[in-house]
Design an enzyme around this catalytic site. Sequence first.
Site, PDB file in Angstrom:
ATOM      1  N   LEU A 112       0.832  -1.200   0.000  1.00 30.39           N
ATOM      2  CA  LEU A 112       0.000   0.000   0.000  1.00 30.39           C
ATOM      3  C   LEU A 112       0.874   1.260   0.000  1.00 30.39           C
ATOM      4  O   LEU A 112       1.710   1.406  -0.872  1.00 30.39           O
ATOM      5  CB  LEU A 112      -0.999  -0.071   1.149  1.00 30.39           C
ATOM      6  CG  LEU A 112      -1.923  -1.317   1.000  1.00 30.39           C
ATOM      7  CD1 LEU A 112      -2.692  -1.593   2.278  1.00 30.39           C
ATOM      8  CD2 LEU A 112      -2.857  -1.150  -0.188  1.00 30.39           C
ATOM      9  N   SER A 113       0.744   2.152   0.965  1.00 29.51           N
ATOM     10  CA  SER A 113       1.424   3.449   0.854  1.00 29.51           C
ATOM     11  C   SER A 113       2.927   3.402   1.073  1.00 29.51           C
ATOM     12  O   SER A 113       3.594   4.433   0.925  1.00 29.51           O
ATOM     13  CB  SER A 113       0.783   4.460   1.807  1.00 29.51           C
ATOM     14  OG  SER A 113      -0.482   4.846   1.329  1.00 29.51           O
ATOM     15  N   VAL A 114       3.490   2.259   1.400  1.00 34.09           N
ATOM     16  CA  VAL A 114       4.948   2.128   1.334  1.00 34.09           C
ATOM     17  C   VAL A 114       5.417   2.433  -0.088  1.00 34.09           C
ATOM     18  O   VAL A 114       6.539   2.897  -0.312  1.00 34.09           O
ATOM     19  CB  VAL A 114       5.396   0.721   1.787  1.00 34.09           C
ATOM     20  CG1 VAL A 114       6.891   0.513   1.558  1.00 34.09           C
ATOM     21  CG2 VAL A 114       5.062   0.504   3.266  1.00 34.09           C
TER      22      VAL A 114
END
Length: 425
Positions: A112-114
């Site tokens: 995801l937002s990694v």
Amino acid sequence: MSDATTPTRYARVSAANWLEAPYNRWSMWHVREISPTKVVSHGAGPALPLPDRAQPLDLDRVEVARVDGSVGTVRDVLDDTFTDAFAVLQDGEVADEWYAEGGGPDLVHAVLSVTKSLVGCVAGILLDRGVLDEDAPVEQYVPELAPSGYAGASVRHLLDMRSGALFLEDYTDPIGGIRQLGEWLLGEQGLYAFLPTLGAERPHGGHFLYRSSETDVLGWVCERASGSLMADLIGELVWAPMGASDDAEIMVDRTGTAVHDGGLSATARDLLRFGQLLLTGGSVPDPEGGVREVLPPRWLRQAWAVDADVRSAFVESPAEQTFPGGWYRNQFWFRVGEYGDVLLCMGIHGQLVYVSRRTRTVCVKLSSWPDAQNPAYLQDTLRACDAVSGALTRQTPTGDIHRLPGVVSGLSRGGTARRPGPSVI
């Protein structure tokens, strides 16, 4: 674990609900079966070795002071926070590696937002090579954004999430910006049709505000400036050069555009390698015994070296409640930890890459939280990583004993009781 059953394929799982519980216990490991993806190649070179530590870490013996006032172990935290994978690297050696049923070291998991931090690294390399100008307005690279709220925003504003565009990152709001973004990603027109529809709410360059649209615009700018797609940019500039052992994948919309803000899936071991790259200043060993630069060292030093402007932008944002004394720079989070400042790459539902320079430790935690955000889960996880760092190096916690040069007088970098605060990712 929070759910000890083996994750199974649910008949009703789809691209619209794959992040919802209980579907995400299975879907986090199987994104390519739900959504179209593109390969992020690990290349043909050798993988960066990850030797085992001579004395492995015993997670049942490392204590953690949890946010509810209780004292447990790292294992307790993992059990209570829907952990899918947990891996620790200290001084370049694997100190611990664990997977829930249904997962494994050779399987990619949604991060995801990694993903945002990988896109930030791509931008940093392009800036270093002169392909991007951090002071240039985004419409110089993407003219389609000229009528939008992003007109006049610089590449630097995007990197630090300080544009004045109107976008609400609230997962509980059914009509908020993040919900609208998700609907456009599933539609025929896709991401690049959505971004020009965003208006403005304030001047560019104000306080930090976490918004996925910033990274999506940054990714678009990188693609236009370089003439390459994001899957290829990440693979050729970061993933292969850092010595990844497996291909990663990135979700794409129906037009083939990468989901820059959160589409990546990768193995926990390759995320350890990414964390190690950030820990070692952007360089990796080369076969001849020297080092090879992957990320620009100056760009990483810039991210770590908080100044008055960056701190002021953060202290005026809701994120200050979650990370008192922290900052956001170059698509990375920074937090004042028990053993010094820590770099974080984070994603909703419990994805984390934790990098501690003082203890030379990298922790990776992949999860399937039932909710997108859970402040207690987040803080317990970060405290567990701090505890792991201390146990591995037998260091004494520093607390808040320093103030970085350039920080505005009167702005605390901690010093008060840690509290969960609202989640910000």
